[in-house]
Design an enzyme around this catalytic site. Sequence first.
Site, PDB file in Angstrom:
ATOM      1  N   TYR A 135       0.832  -1.205   0.000  1.00 36.09           N
ATOM      2  CA  TYR A 135       0.000   0.000   0.000  1.00 36.09           C
ATOM      3  C   TYR A 135       0.868   1.257   0.000  1.00 36.09           C
ATOM      4  CZ  TYR A 135      -3.318   3.522   1.668  1.00 36.09           C
ATOM      5  OH  TYR A 135      -4.074   4.649   1.801  1.00 36.09           O
ATOM      6  N   LYS A 137       1.587   4.151  -3.010  1.00 41.58           N
ATOM      7  CA  LYS A 137       1.366   5.566  -2.738  1.00 41.58           C
ATOM      8  C   LYS A 137       2.633   6.372  -2.997  1.00 41.58           C
ATOM      9  CE  LYS A 137      -2.948   5.613  -1.302  1.00 41.58           C
ATOM     10  NZ  LYS A 137      -3.998   6.320  -2.070  1.00 41.58           N
TER      11      LYS A 137
END
Length: 224
Positions: A125, A129
């Site tokens: 994750y 990002k």
Amino acid sequence: MAAQRIALLAGATGLIGGHLLRQLLDGGGYDRVISLGRRTLPDTHPRLEQRVVDFGALSAEAFEGVTDVFCALGTTMKQAGSEAAFRKVDHDAPLALAELSSKAGAQQFLLVSSVGADAGSVTFYLRVKGEVERDVAAVPFASVHIFQPSMLLGERGTHRPAEAIGGAVMRGVQGIMLGPLKRYRPIEASSVAAAMSEAARRGKPGRHVYQYEEIVAFAAAPRN
């Protein structure tokens, strides 16, 4: 006659995007606000234009005349169902927005990311990002503003028990989250939206990353 200011928002159905749409329409100083999405919204406003698109097949025509682009796209691994699907929403779509809108003449790009974003992270994750932050920052805009909130607070359209519990816990301990831990404090989605609107209004050139304290300060800034 002064040139028109036209905002384009992708992700208006999300928690931050919903607040941001209202703020851009009501006090953002824009002549027109374009909502780019996979479906139409129930919102109506004389300065709102809705464009239904496939984010996997965008074209530069969708960005003609746009000056400022706000990207509040995002999903969860549970919603996406796979790492590949997650990457399409959280990396590929924002980067396509940036590249195409820059080619069409947009001057500012404002992106919702996450605290801890790092292209070198071992966490999928946070790595995605970080990668989208890196890639968007390389696109030739006059200004790129990246917002890195921690846990978002606010009423969601869908019920997420785990997030509700987590939010309650974080509210209880945020007073002792000091120094380097302050950036992990939970924050109202409406505050992130207000900070994005204010950053766009100021239009400071260059590449900028904002965390908890900067976001709160922007959100509290008086509106002229």
